[in-house]
Design a protein around this motif. Structure first.
Motif, PDB file in Angstrom:
ATOM      1  N   LEU A   1       0.817  -1.217   0.000  1.00  0.00           N
ATOM      2  CA  LEU A   1       0.000   0.000   0.000  1.00  0.00           C
ATOM      3  C   LEU A   1       0.855   1.274   0.000  1.00  0.00           C
ATOM      4  N   LEU A   2       1.944   1.284   0.776  1.00  0.00           N
ATOM      5  CA  LEU A   2       2.798   2.471   0.786  1.00  0.00           C
ATOM      6  C   LEU A   2       3.554   2.614  -0.537  1.00  0.00           C
ATOM      7  N   SER A   3       3.940   1.506  -1.150  1.00  0.00           N
ATOM      8  CA  SER A   3       4.570   1.569  -2.472  1.00  0.00           C
ATOM      9  C   SER A   3       3.581   2.092  -3.511  1.00  0.00           C
ATOM     10  N   LEU A   4       2.327   1.658  -3.393  1.00  0.00           N
ATOM     11  CA  LEU A   4       1.280   2.149  -4.293  1.00  0.00           C
ATOM     12  C   LEU A   4       1.072   3.652  -4.110  1.00  0.00           C
ATOM     13  N   LEU A   5       1.148   4.118  -2.876  1.00  0.00           N
ATOM     14  CA  LEU A   5       1.015   5.549  -2.604  1.00  0.00           C
ATOM     15  C   LEU A   5       2.158   6.336  -3.239  1.00  0.00           C
ATOM     16  N   VAL A   6       3.382   5.843  -3.091  1.00  0.00           N
ATOM     17  CA  VAL A   6       4.540   6.502  -3.716  1.00  0.00           C
ATOM     18  C   VAL A   6       4.367   6.534  -5.234  1.00  0.00           C
ATOM     19  N   ALA A   7       3.910   5.427  -5.801  1.00  0.00           N
ATOM     20  CA  ALA A   7       3.706   5.353  -7.247  1.00  0.00           C
ATOM     21  C   ALA A   7       2.649   6.348  -7.697  1.00  0.00           C
ATOM     22  N   PHE A   8       1.587   6.477  -6.919  1.00  0.00           N
ATOM     23  CA  PHE A   8       0.522   7.428  -7.288  1.00  0.00           C
ATOM     24  C   PHE A   8       1.022   8.865  -7.245  1.00  0.00           C
ATOM     25  N   LEU A   9       1.863   9.175  -6.258  1.00  0.00           N
ATOM     26  CA  LEU A   9       2.428  10.527  -6.177  1.00  0.00           C
ATOM     27  C   LEU A   9       3.311  10.840  -7.386  1.00  0.00           C
ATOM     28  N   LEU A  10       3.987   9.823  -7.925  1.00  0.00           N
ATOM     29  CA  LEU A  10       4.885  10.028  -9.060  1.00  0.00           C
ATOM     30  C   LEU A  10       4.155   9.997 -10.403  1.00  0.00           C
ATOM     31  N   TYR A  11       3.173   9.104 -10.519  1.00  0.00           N
ATOM     32  CA  TYR A  11       2.520   8.886 -11.818  1.00  0.00           C
ATOM     33  C   TYR A  11       1.110   9.455 -11.910  1.00  0.00           C
ATOM     34  N   GLY A  12       0.484   9.729 -10.770  1.00  0.00           N
ATOM     35  CA  GLY A  12      -0.940  10.041 -10.752  1.00  0.00           C
ATOM     36  C   GLY A  12      -1.367  11.210 -11.615  1.00  0.00           C
ATOM     37  N   ASN A  13      -0.555  12.271 -11.665  1.00  0.00           N
ATOM     38  CA  ASN A  13      -0.946  13.438 -12.465  1.00  0.00           C
ATOM     39  C   ASN A  13      -0.634  13.276 -13.952  1.00  0.00           C
ATOM     40  N   GLY A  14       0.074  12.218 -14.320  1.00  0.00           N
ATOM     41  CA  GLY A  14       0.345  11.935 -15.731  1.00  0.00           C
ATOM     42  C   GLY A  14       1.439  12.779 -16.362  1.00  0.00           C
ATOM     43  N   LYS A  15       2.043  13.696 -15.588  1.00  0.00           N
ATOM     44  CA  LYS A  15       3.026  14.601 -16.171  1.00  0.00           C
ATOM     45  C   LYS A  15       4.244  13.865 -16.711  1.00  0.00           C
TER      46      LYS A  15
END
Length: 311
Positions: free
Chosen positions: A72-86
Motif C-alpha cells: 500500500l505504501l509503495s502504491l502511494l509513492v507510485a501514485f504521487l509520481l505517476y498520478g498526475n500523468g506529467k
C-alpha cells in the motif's frame, strides 16, 4: 544466493528460448496453459501442504501486516509520481490513462509467488515458503483483487468477469490457504498418502513458475524514450518496497529468523500475473511487460545485495 539465482536464471532463459522457438502467439498460448496449471492445481497443492504443517502463531499475522504496508505504501509513492500523468506526457504522449494504470500495478505488486517461492525456498530452506505464502496470499493477493482491480477499472475499461471481492474468492490458492490454516489450527494430522501427493504436486511449482516468467519477458523496439517512465518502477519495486518491509518488520517485532526472508520477498520484481489484468482492462500491456522484464533482470543484481545487507 548467487548460485541460486544463476540456477533460476537458467530456467528463465530456457523459457525465453522456448518462447522464441514457438513464436509470440504460440508462446502466449503455452504460457497461459502453464500458468493455468500452476494457478489451479500445483500452487494450491503447495499452499495447503505448507500451511497445514506450519503452526499458527504471531508470525502468521506479522508477515501479512508487513506485506500490506509494503504494497500500500509503495502504491502511494507510485501514485504521487505517476498520478498526475506529467511524467508520462513528457516521455510517452498519448494513452496516458492506460499507462498510469499499468505502472501503478507494476510498482505495487511484486512476483511474490512466481519468483518469491523459489528464491526463498532455495536460499533459506523449504520452511521459508511459508513467508512467501503469507506475504502473497494473506495480503498482496487480497489487495490486488480489491484495490488493484478498482484501479485497473478506473484507468482502463470494464473487465468482463473480474470484479473486486468476487474475483478474490475465485482464486484457488486463497481457498487452499484458508483450508491449510484451518487444518493447522485444529491440529488435524495429514495422511501419509496425501502428504506424498501434495509433495509431488508442489514440486512442480518452482520450475513451471520460472519457465512461465521466462516466457512472459518481452521488450519492444524504441525503448530508450520509455526508460525515464520505467525508472520509478525499478526504484519503488526493488529499493523502496524492501526498505518499507524492513522497517515494518522491525516495527511489528519480526523474529530475526524471518527478517531476511521477508525483506527479500518484498524485493521481488514486478509480478507476471499483472499482464493478465492489464490485458483484461485494456491497460498498456506492452509497457507493463517491459516493467516485468526490466525489474526481473535487475533483481538478479539487487536481490544478492539485499541479502548481504540484511544478513
Amino acid at each position: 544466493m548467487l548460485n541460486v539465482l544463476l540456477g533460476m536464471a537458467a530456467i528463465i532463459l530456457a523459457g525465453i528460448v522456448w518462447r522464441l522457438t514457438l513464436g509470440m502467439k504460440s508462446a502466449d498460448v503455452m504460457r497461459s496453459q502453464l500458468a493455468q496449471g500452476v494457478y489451479h492445481v500445483f500452487l494450491p497443492a503447495l499452499v495447503i501442504h505448507v500451511l497445514w504443517q506450519f503452526p499458527i502463531d504471531l508470525n502468521t499475522l506479522r508477515t501479512p501486516v508487513v506485506a500490506a504496508l509494503s504494497v500500500l505504501l509503495s502504491l502511494l509513492v507510485a501514485f504521487l509520481l505517476y498520478g498526475n500523468g506529467k511524467l508520462i506526457r513528457t516521455f510517452m504522449p498519448g494513452n496516458e490513462q492506460k499507462a498510469i494504470g499499468a505502472l501503478l500495478l507494476a510498482c505495487a505488486f511484486g512476483n511474490f509467488s512466481y519468483l518469491g517461492l523459489p528464491v526463498l525456498s532455495q536460499t533459506f530452506g523449504t520452511w521459508a515458503q511459508v513467508v512467501a505464502i503469507h506475504f502473497d496470499l494473506l495480503a498482496s493477493t487480497p489487495i490486488l483483487f480489491t484495490v488493484g482491480i478498482v484501479l485497473a477499472r478506473h484507468y482502463g475499461k470494464q473487465g468482463e468477469g473480474m470484479h473486486p471481492l468476487l474475483s478474490l474468492f475465485q482464486v484457488p490458492a486463497i481457498w487452499a490457504a484458508i483450508a491449510g490454516l484451518l487444518l493447522s489450527a485444529f491440529s488435524i494430522p495429514m495422511p501419509a498418502w496425501l502428504d506424498k501427493a501434495l509433495t509431488t504436486l508442489g514440486a512442480a511449482v518452482v520450475p513451471l513458475m520460472l519457465l512461465s516468467v521466462g516466457m512472459a519477458l518481452r521488450w519492444q523496439s524504441g525503448w530508450l524514450p520509455r526508460i525515464p517512465v520505467l525508472l520509478p518502477v525499478v526504484i519503488i519495486q526493488l529499493l523502496i518496497m524492501p526498505l518499507i518491509a524492513w522497517s515494518s518488520a522491525i516495527g511489528v517485532g519480526m523474529p530475526e529468523k524471518f527478517m531476511a526472508p521477508v525483506v527479500i520477498e518484498a524485493a521481488m520484481p514486478t509480478m507476471v500475473l499483472g499482464l493478465v489484468i492489464c490485458d483484461r482492462f485494456k491497460l498498456d500491456v506492452a509497457l507493463y511487460a517491459e516493467a516485468v522484464t526490466l525489474t526481473t533482470l535487475l533483481s538478479m543484481v539487487t536481490l544478492p545485495l539485499w541479502l548481504q545487507l540484511i544478513s
